[in-house]
Design an enzyme around this catalytic site. Structure first.
Site, mmCIF file in Angstrom:
data_model
loop_
_atom_site.group_PDB
_atom_site.id
_atom_site.type_symbol
_atom_site.label_atom_id
_atom_site.label_comp_id
_atom_site.label_asym_id
_atom_site.label_seq_id
_atom_site.Cartn_x
_atom_site.Cartn_y
_atom_site.Cartn_z
ATOM 1 N N ARG A 75 -45.495 -100.725 -44.147
ATOM 2 C CA ARG A 75 -46.501 -101.381 -44.985
ATOM 3 C C ARG A 75 -47.362 -100.293 -45.620
ATOM 4 N NH1 ARG A 75 -52.170 -103.634 -43.345
ATOM 5 N NH2 ARG A 75 -52.761 -104.489 -45.367
ATOM 6 N N HIS A 119 -55.917 -102.471 -51.346
ATOM 7 C CA HIS A 119 -56.496 -101.990 -50.088
ATOM 8 C C HIS A 119 -57.759 -101.186 -50.444
ATOM 9 C CE1 HIS A 119 -55.388 -101.271 -45.649
ATOM 10 N NE2 HIS A 119 -56.621 -100.825 -45.797
ATOM 11 N N GLU A 164 -57.784 -107.554 -45.999
ATOM 12 C CA GLU A 164 -59.071 -107.819 -45.369
ATOM 13 C C GLU A 164 -60.211 -108.112 -46.342
ATOM 14 O OE1 GLU A 164 -60.390 -105.162 -42.374
ATOM 15 O OE2 GLU A 164 -58.462 -105.020 -41.385
ATOM 16 N N ASN A 290 -54.484 -108.660 -39.085
ATOM 17 C CA ASN A 290 -54.969 -107.369 -38.580
ATOM 18 C C ASN A 290 -55.840 -107.635 -37.378
ATOM 19 O OD1 ASN A 290 -53.792 -106.165 -40.748
ATOM 20 N ND2 ASN A 290 -55.683 -105.397 -41.676
ATOM 21 N N TYR A 292 -57.761 -105.852 -33.889
ATOM 22 C CA TYR A 292 -58.143 -104.674 -33.108
ATOM 23 C C TYR A 292 -58.972 -105.020 -31.881
ATOM 24 C CZ TYR A 292 -56.672 -101.851 -37.099
ATOM 25 O OH TYR A 292 -55.939 -101.257 -38.077
ATOM 26 N N GLU A 350 -51.637 -104.989 -38.839
ATOM 27 C CA GLU A 350 -52.302 -103.804 -38.281
ATOM 28 C C GLU A 350 -52.708 -104.091 -36.850
ATOM 29 O OE1 GLU A 350 -55.713 -102.254 -40.412
ATOM 30 O OE2 GLU A 350 -54.725 -102.607 -42.334
#
Ligand code: GCO
Length: 448
Positions: A75, A119, A164, A290, A292, A350
């Site tokens: 990606r 991005h 995002e 994504n 985290y 991600e």
């Protein structure tokens, strides 16, 4: 042994500004990140993305690295001002040629390209005309997407419109820590809407130009947990979740904003154009996730709009970014997204961690990152077993790179980069990940 579905994509993710360098080469125009990083005091270590990982010149070596690790997907993002230096109008042919060569290099090695179209590196000239506060930027975005799709669409089968939107809005217009560094809630909400308009227009353009490709969007998911079982804290968690997650996800998953968010943002609601309601109804083929960390929040009515604050998880493990390591969030959010929205497919676009890696005798031992990735993959595997339509995982990131305002102080790569020599060294986590990809699964060694 946790086994992932056949045809599962094992990849890494990067973004243009964070790795390419060549910031003013071959006709590229400046982006808002070029201007911002060149402004003294904005980046922690005073660095810029001028050179970064020099990927613009070393992409072949980097693609070979992915092939050596046995990864079958990648990606990356396209830099809008590399293709259209002014954001619209004149095409910069050498810029588009670069992505053409990159896609060819990937296809030659049977690595599936997943292309992110935005991005965060908006052309500076569009920023000077109002940036995402102006609806025209959404129209310009769709035109740029068409230019890229016309050139790469014969080989690219997966498109991600935006990366995002939450981060664009929160960091750029609420906290003011990313360009254009505003703190203006009205502008923030307007920008969130124009990003959705841009997404809707881009989906239409991609459907028309690449009818057999799959189109999605990447959202960050920040699962929210109440600090206690009290009704106040549970309501605070709902509000937080609504503004941070649902406000951003639901336009692309349901076609409109959550009513609770609309009510909370009453004084700041966006201006709408007549066709927007129709435009936001642009069904996607996959949800890019994504992921985290999580947020734990408690009620605090003194905080405007959301009426809640985050509670630091003292004593729990954290990554170099100060993000709590809490792998269960991934299982919880994959199940929740599947239950509430029934997306056709999900990709983890991600997931990864920064730790202060060092080279010793030519080797980079990073057991913490291996643990982080393993624990998250175990949760992903359990989610698949529970019926989540997960079709791929992209580790952030292939290379240590320019971590936005943190500059080069945070290393997220499974490959170490010596920024002085541009030498790449595969970290232990890279070899670990390579084994997972080769066996399409992993041992469930965790008891947690
Ligand atoms: C994001 C971006 C990446 C970051 C990564 C680590 O999620 O913020 O997509 O560009 O580098 O997430 O912070």
């Amino acid at each position: 042994m946790i086994v992932f579905p056949d045809g599962f994509f094992w990849g890494t993710a990067t973004s243009a500004y964070q790795i390419e360098g060549a910031w003013n080469e071959d006709g590229k125009g400046p982006s808002i990140w070029d201007v911002f990083s060149h402004t003294p005091g904005k980046i922690l270590d005073g660095s810029t993305g001028d050179i970064a990982c020099d990927h613009y010149h070393r992409y072949r070596e980097d693609v070979d690295l992915m092939a050596r690790l046995g990864l079958n997907a990648y990606r990356f993002s396209v830099s809008w001002p590399r293709v259209l230096p002014e954001g619209r109008g004149t095409l910069n042919a050498p810029g588009l040629d670069f992505y053409d060569r990159l896609v060819d290099a990937l296809c030659e090695r049977r690595i599936e390209p997943f292309v992110t179209l935005y991005h965060w590196d908006l052309p500076q000239s569009l920023q000077e005309q109002g940036g995402w506060e102006s609806r025209d930027t959404a129209l310009a975005f769709a035109d740029y997407v068409s230019v890229v799709a016309q050139r790469l669409g014969d080989r690219v089968r997966h498109w991600i419109t935006l990366n995002e939107p939450l981060a664009v809005v929160l960091a750029g217009y609420v906290l003011g820590i990313h360009p254009p560094a505003k703190q203006d809630l009205r502008a923030a909400v307007q920008v969130s809407h124009h990003l959705n308009v841009g997404h809707g227009l881009a989906v239409r353009a991609l459907r028309a130009l690449c009818p057999s490709s799959k189109v999605g969007i990447t959202h960050v998911s920040l699962p929210v947990y109440p600090a206690s079982d009290s009704p106040e804290d549970r309501a605070a968690a709902e509000r937080w979740d609504c503004l941070v997650n649902r406000w951003f996800w639901e336009p692309s998953l349901k076609g409109w904003y959550p009513k609770e968010g609309w009510d909370m943002l009453g004084a700041f609601l966006p201006e709408l154009a007549a066709e927007d309601e129709n435009l936001l109804h642009a069904p996607i083929d996959f949800f890019g996730h994504n992921s985290y960390t999580r947020a734990v929040v408690r009620s605090d009515q003194s905080v405007p709009v959301v009426g809640a604050v985050q509670v630091p998880q003292v004593g729990r493990p954290h990554t170099g970014m100060g993000w709590e390591v809490y792998p269960d969030h991934l299982y919880d959010s994959l199940l929740r997204i599947t239950r509430d929205y029934r997306p056709r497919a999900i990709f983890i676009t991600e997931n990864g961690a920064a730790y202060p890696d060092e080279v010793h005798a030519g080797r980079v031992a990073d057991p913490q990152r291996i643990d982080y990735v393993r624990e998250h993959l175990v949760r992903a595997g359990r989610a698949v077993a529970a019926g989540v339509p997960l079709q791929g995982y992209f580790c952030w990131s292939l290379l240590d790179n320019f971590e936005w305002t943190f500059g080069y102080t945070q290393r997220f790569g499974i490959v170490y980069v010596d920024f002085a020599s541009q030498q790449r060294i595969v970290k232990d986590s890279g070899y670990f990940y390579s084994k997972v990809a080769a066996s399409n699964g992993l041992e469930e060694t965790t008891g947690a």
